[in-house]
Design an enzyme around this catalytic site. Sequence first.
Site, short mmCIF file in Angstrom:
data_model
loop_
_atom_site.label_atom_id
_atom_site.label_comp_id
_atom_site.label_asym_id
_atom_site.label_seq_id
_atom_site.Cartn_x
_atom_site.Cartn_y
_atom_site.Cartn_z
N CYS A 1 0.82 -1.21 0.00
CA CYS A 1 0.00 0.00 0.00
C CYS A 1 0.85 1.26 0.00
CB CYS A 1 -0.91 -0.02 1.24
SG CYS A 1 -1.79 1.53 1.52
N TRP B 1 -7.28 -6.56 5.55
CA TRP B 1 -5.93 -7.09 5.40
C TRP B 1 -5.73 -8.22 6.42
CZ3 TRP B 1 -2.68 -4.81 1.75
CH2 TRP B 1 -3.12 -3.59 1.22
N THR C 1 -8.49 0.05 6.76
CA THR C 1 -7.38 0.56 5.96
C THR C 1 -6.04 0.46 6.70
OG1 THR C 1 -7.73 2.82 6.76
CG2 THR C 1 -8.89 2.16 4.75
N VAL C 2 -4.97 0.44 5.90
CA VAL C 2 -3.61 0.61 6.41
C VAL C 2 -3.08 1.91 5.80
CG1 VAL C 2 -3.07 -1.82 6.78
CG2 VAL C 2 -2.71 -0.85 4.51
N TYR D 1 -5.58 6.64 -8.85
CA TYR D 1 -6.78 5.87 -8.48
C TYR D 1 -8.01 6.43 -9.18
CZ TYR D 1 -4.24 3.46 -4.76
OH TYR D 1 -3.37 2.66 -4.07
#
Length: 373
Positions: free
Chosen positions: A80, A113, A147-148, A211
């Site tokens: 990421c 994840w 999220t990370v 993105y």
Amino acid sequence: MGQHEASEYSTKGAYVHGGEEFNRDTNYIEDRIVADPAAVRALPAPPASKVGSLGFGLTPGAQAWPVEAGRYRLVAARACPWANRTVIVRRLLGLEDAISLGQPGPVHDVRSWTFDLDEGGKDPVLGTERLQENYFKRFPDYPRGITVPAIVDIPSGGVVTNNYPQITLDFSTQWKEFHREGAPNLLPEGELDEMWPVMTRVFTEVNNGVYRAGFAGSQEAYDAAYARLWDAMDWLEERLATRRYLMGPTITEADVRLFTTLARFDAVYHGHFKTNRTKLAEMDNLWGYARDLFQTPGFGDTIDFVQIKDHYYKVHEDINPTRIVPAGPDLSNWLDDHDRAKLGGEPFGDGTAPEPVRASERVAAGHNPLYPA
């Protein structure tokens, strides 16, 4: 993973929505880890910002947590780009002993994840299989994406924050007590006024711009995103013609934020996200700049090209339903001479380069030309 589970938790439909421009959800857990919680609580709330803020307090409803070595774990997947920033800054500042690092594998389903690369499929410190468990420990009904990067409070197992724009700023300003000797100043005071607009444009048009092109839901949305991205890339190419780094002769936070997108550009974004006007390797200044950073300790040594490609091509079923990962491109050219030293400057200014990557955090052999098979 069984067939039923694979379809039930597929990411299909999670990224691309018909006819629409991609809009990133930027509502994060805005708690902060700070050196003096009482002082930070007394400061005014920050203005709305997509890149974080300096000199302000908490957003309404956010909490201040105390800086404490060994208490927190940074969960940051190698794949990421947003997580990659935090790993780079942690390394540049020498915070490895103060903040431990958990690294999920590159492929996840719609839930979260997973720590599938760790022995037994569990993070060795947190004891969880999915990062989702750490979010739910703090917020049982957490309604948004898992999220990370995320920072987890080890004693409770609950997530503290996933507000990545602010995390790296706080690493520089709030964790100074634990910076290594020779840590660079990534936020030079005399350059902040100019740096914020630069970082904002880099975020909106480049970091998020790839993105916006890749997850466009219509030809019209894609065409507009493509034009915006390349307008910004041409601006960067021109800016870097006369200065070694984005703000001048030394590396700053702005360079960290741009680098993680550039590192993924030819490997993923050019093909997978259809940002294919030009390869990064065909842009003289941006490519030289990217290689200069890649070959600087703390940057390229955090990049795992195999995990990066696995993540994008396998997870984004909306745009790659076969989940086939391409064999190319050849990435050995990241070690070619960059010739950027002719512009002068010192990467770390008055500071020094970080020590070599500790063995437990090294990228796997063969996953990066700095780590030959």
